[in-house]
Design an enzyme around this catalytic site. Structure first.
Site, PDB file in Angstrom:
ATOM      1  N   ASP A   1     -35.408  27.862   7.359  1.00  0.00           N
ATOM      2  CA  ASP A   1     -36.696  28.226   6.761  1.00  0.00           C
ATOM      3  C   ASP A   1     -36.563  28.571   5.281  1.00  0.00           C
ATOM      4  O   ASP A   1     -35.558  29.139   4.852  1.00  0.00           O
ATOM      5  CB  ASP A   1     -37.255  29.436   7.525  1.00  0.00           C
ATOM      6  CG  ASP A   1     -38.624  29.857   7.037  1.00  0.00           C
ATOM      7  OD1 ASP A   1     -39.548  29.040   7.121  1.00  0.00           O
ATOM      8  OD2 ASP A   1     -38.760  31.000   6.550  1.00  0.00           O
TER       9      ASP A   1
ATOM     10  N   GLU B   1     -36.282  23.149   5.505  1.00  0.00           N
ATOM     11  CA  GLU B   1     -37.695  23.252   5.119  1.00  0.00           C
ATOM     12  C   GLU B   1     -37.685  23.542   3.624  1.00  0.00           C
ATOM     13  O   GLU B   1     -37.555  24.690   3.203  1.00  0.00           O
ATOM     14  CB  GLU B   1     -38.405  24.361   5.897  1.00  0.00           C
ATOM     15  CG  GLU B   1     -39.911  24.337   5.689  1.00  0.00           C
ATOM     16  CD  GLU B   1     -40.474  25.610   5.081  1.00  0.00           C
ATOM     17  OE1 GLU B   1     -41.595  25.555   4.547  1.00  0.00           O
ATOM     18  OE2 GLU B   1     -39.807  26.662   5.117  1.00  0.00           O
TER      19      GLU B   1
END
Length: 634
Positions: free
Chosen positions: A315, A368
Site C-alpha cells: 500500500d 500500489e
C-alpha cells in the site's frame, strides 16, 4: 511447544545489519521450555529504554514482578517466564529515560486481544498441519508475466455477515466459516486469487486495516492465528491464491503501538518533517535504520513462511518514495542531492523484493504506486524497484472518467480509452477497480454509469469487457460483479439480496462468463507484457465511440477480436477490418438476452471478405448492438 530460545551474538549482529529475516522467531513471545519447565520466552527491542518489564494476566499486570534482562549490544531485552499459558494477555512496561511508564503491545506478537482491548496474546503458531502441498508445489512454476491472474478484492468483515445475536453481536464470519463461503463463491465465479484487506491487527475498523498496530498478528476480529491458517489452507486446496494488503508506509500513533516505542522515535524517523504524514496523522517508518528495515522485511517473509501467503499488495508506495508526498514547502527535508526522492525507501524496496521473490518462487509483490515513477517493476540490478506488478492507477482514472460520461460526450474524450496503450508496456500492470473507487461519495460502479437503469447495466458490461480485453492482470472489488447499488461501507455486508433481481443476477452471470473466458484463452493474458500481444484495428473512430482491437496468443492460434460500442446507437451495418481472410466466431456478446440484453444473435460465424476497411485488406459486416462489446475468436 517451540524449541529452546534465546539470542546469540550472531543474531544481534544480523539484526543490526538488517538481514535477520527470521528475527520474528526470537523477538516476541514464544512458548518454549527451560530445562523441564514450560513457559514463554519474551524478547523486545527497546534501545533507549531505562528498563523493561513483562506485565500480564499471569502477574496481575505488576511491573515489578518480571523485569527483563538487557543484552549488552542492541538494546534487546529478554526473559523466560515459567507457567505462562497460550492465550495469556501481556504487554511490555517500558520505563523511559525520563522515568515515564509506557505500556506497549508487542511489535512481534502473533496474536492480539480483540479491539477495543489492545494487549498482545501469547500464541503458538507452530502447531498447524498444512494440507496445501499440491498448491505450494505448483506455485513454484507460476509466472506473473504469462499466467492468468484475476483478483477478487475482499474485506472479510463486510463481505457477508451472520444475523446479529448476543453471542455474535457484530455478525462477523470467523476465518473458518469465511473460508468455505468465500471459496465457494470465488470458484463459482472463476477468479484465480483473492486479495484480503485488513488482516494485520488494527485498532479502528474505519481504517479498513491500513493503520496497523500488529504486523505479525492476523486480526482477532475473526478468530485465532490457527483459524487464519485454516482459511489460507482451504483456499489453496481449492486452487485459489491468497494476496494480503501490506502497509509498510506508515503506522498510527495509538499509545499502545509503535509510536515513540521506548519514549523516543524507534520505528519512525526522528525528524517530524520525515517521520509524520500531515494528511494522515500517522508516523513514517525510518527506512534508514537497519532494525526497522529488518522488522518490515522479516514481516513480509513471516507471512510467506508461516501463513503460505502467495503475494503482498504493498500500500501507498508513492508516499514512501517521495519525501514531499502530501507536504507543503518547509514541511519536508530534501535528500543529500537536494531532491525529493527518499533514497532509503528506494533501497528498502530493492532489498525487500529481492529477498521475498528470491526466497519464495511463484509469489508476487504488487505496488500500489500512483505516480509515473520509472521502473517500479524493473529489476533492482538495472535500477528498478523489483516489484512483480504495479496497479495501473492511470488506466483506472481515465477509464472511470470516460465511463461516467453521458455517451454524447464520449466522442470528445475518446483518448481516455486509448491513452493507456501508449504506456501499457512500461511496467507490468494490474488493471484495478478497487475499494477506493466505491467509497467517499464516489458512487458504486453501477451508479457511476450514465442513463436509466437498463443502460447502466449495459454500460457496465461493456466497460468490464473492455477491461478484460485490455492488457494487464485484473482486479475487481467485492460487490462490483453483481452491481452493488450502495457505496461500500465496512459496517455492513454487501447487498446480496440484489441477486434476487434479474438484472443483478444476469450482470453476475456475465462477469462470471468474462472470468472463465479470460482463463480459457491465453490471448487475454500470456502476452500481457509483450507489445506483440495487442493490435489496434481502429483506435480513431471517436465520432461513433467505437474501439476495435485484437489480442493475440503467443502461438498465433485462438486470437480474439474485440469490437466495443460505447454509445446507445445500434450500428446495423457496422464493418470491421480484420488481419486475415478467416472465419470469425462470435463467442461473447454483452447484449445477449442471457446477460440481460435484448440483442440475440442467430449468426455465430462471420466470414471475412476481400474488402478494404480500417486500412485492412479484409473485413466483415456485423450488426453491432448499442452499448455493447462483441468478442470474436479466429
Amino acid at each position: 511447544m517451540g524449541k529452546k530460545l534465546g539470542f546469540s551474538d550472531l543474531d544481534e549482529y544480523l539484526f543490526g545489519e538488517g538481514t535477520h529475516y527470521e528475527i520474528y522467531r526470537l523477538l516476541g513471545a514464544h512458548p518454549t521450555a527451560k530445562g523441564k519447565k514450560k513457559g514463554v520466552y519474551f524478547a523486545v527491542w527497546a534501545p533507549h529504554a531505562a528498563s523493561v518489564a513483562v506485565v500480564g494476566e499471569f502477574n496481575g499486570w505488576d511491573e515489578k514482578k518480571h523485569p527483563m534482562q538487557r543484552r549488552k549490544n542492541m538494546g534487546i531485552y529478554e526473559l523466560f517466564i515459567p507457567d505462562v499459558k497460550e492465550g495469556s494477555l501481556y504487554k511490555y512496561c517500558i520505563t523511559t529515560k525520563k522515568g515515564e511508564l509506557l505500556y506497549k503491545a508487542d511489535p512481534y506478537a502473533n496474536w492480539s486481544e480483540k479491539r477495543p482491548g489492545n494487549a498482545s496474546r501469547v500464541a503458538d503458531i507452530s502447531r498447524f498441519t498444512w494440507g496445501d502441498s499440491v498448491w505450494m508445489n505448483k506455485r513454484q512454476s507460476f509466472d506473473a508475466d504469462k499466467d492468468p491472474m484475476s483478483v477478487y478484492e475482499v474485506h472479510p468483515g463486510s463481505w457477508m455477515k451472520h444475523p446479529f445475536t448476543e453471542e455474535n453481536k457484530e455478525g462477523f464470519y470467523n476465518y473458518r466459516q469465511f473460508a468455505h463461503a468465500l471459496a465457494d463463491y470465488v470458484k463459482k465465479m472463476g477468479y484465480t486469487h483473492v486479495e484480503l484487506m485488513g488482516i494485520a491487527e488494527h485498532p479502528f475498523d474505519g481504517s479498513w486495516g491500513y493503520q496497523v498496530t500488529g504486523y505479525y498478528a492476523p486480526t482477532s476480529r475473526y478468530g485465532t492465528p490457527g483459524d487464519f491458517k485454516y482459511l489460507v489452507n482451504y483456499l489453496h486446496k481449492n486452487k485459489i491464491g491468497v494476496i494480503l494488503d501490506w502497509v509498510p508506509a506508515h503506522f498510527p500513533k495509538d499509545a499502545h503501538g509503535l509510536a515513540d516505542f521506548d519514549g523516543t522515535p524507534v520505528y519512525e524517523y526522528a525528524d517530524p518533517r520525515k517521520g509524520e504524514h500531515p494528511d494522515w496523522g500517522t508516523k513514517v517508518f525510518d527506512y534508514g535504520k537497519n532494525e526497522v528495515k529488518n522488522f518490515l522485511i522479516a514481516n513480509a517473509v513471516f507471512w510467506m513462511e508461516e501463513y503460505h501467503i502467495d503475494g503482498l499488495r504493498v500500500d501507498a508506495v508513492a508516499s514512501m518514495l517521495y519525501l514531499d508526498y502530501g507536504r507543503e514547502d518547509g514541511q519536508w527535508v530534501p535528500n543529500k542531492y537536494g531532491e525529493n526522492k527518499n533514497l532509503e525507501a528506494i533501497e528498502f524496496f530493492r532489498h525487500l523484493n529481492s529477498v521475498v521473490l528470491g526466497k519464495y518462487k511463484g509469489t508476487v509483490m504488487i505496488a500500489e504506486e500512483s505516480t509515473a515513477w520509472p521502473m517500479v517493476t524493473g529489476r533492482p540490478e538495472e535500477g528498478g524497484l523489483g516489484f512483480s506488478l504495479k496497479w495501473n492507477m492511470g488506466w483506472m482514472h481515465d477509464f472511470l472518467e470516460y465511463m461516467k460520461l453521458d455517451p454524447y460526450f464520449r466522442k470528445f474524450n475518446h483518448y481516455k480509452m486509448t491513452f493507456s496503450l501508449t504506456y501499457a508496456y512500461s511496467e507490468r500492470y494490474v488493471l484495478v477497480l478497487s475499494h477506493d473507487e466505491v467509497v467517499h461519495l464516489k458512487c458504486s460502479m453501477i451508479n457511476k454509469m450514465p442513463g436509466e437503469a437498463g443502460e447502466k447495466f449495459e454500460n457496465l458490461k461493456a466497460g468490464y469487457t473492455y477491461m478484460f480485453g485490455h492488457p494487464g492482470k485484473k482486479l475487481l472489488f467485492m460487490g462490483q460483479d453483481f452491481g452493488q447499488l450502495q457505496e461500500w461501507s465496512e459496517e455492513r455486508e454487501l447487498d446480496w439480496y440484489l441477486l434476487a433481481e434479474e438484472s443483478h443476477q444476469k450482470l453476475q452471470d456475465f462477469v462470471k462468463e468474462l472470468l472463465f473466458l479470460y482463463k480459457k484463452y491465453p490471448a487475454l493474458y500470456a502476452n500481457d507484457h509483450n507489445p506483440e500481444g495487442f493490435e489496434w484495428i481502429n483506435a480513431d473512430d471517436a465520432d461513433k465511440s467505437i474501439f476495435s482491437f485484437i489480442r493475440k496468443s503467443p502461438t498465433g492460434r485462438n486470437n480474439l477480436l474485440f469490437v466495443c460500442n460505447f454509445t446507445p446507437v445500434e450500428r446495423k451495418d457496422y464493418r470491421v477490418g480484420v488481419p486475415k481472410r478467416k472465419q470469425y466466431k462470435l463467442i461473447l456478446n454483452s447484449a445477449d438476452p442471457r446477460f440481460g440484453g435484448d440483442h440475440e444473435r442467430s449468426q455465430q460465424v462471420y466470414k471475412a471478405v476481400k474488402k478494404n476497411w480500417d486500412n485492412r485488406e479484409f473485413s466483415f459486416g456485423y450488426e453491432l448492438p448499442p452499448l455493447s462489446v462483441s468478442v470474436f475468436l479466429y
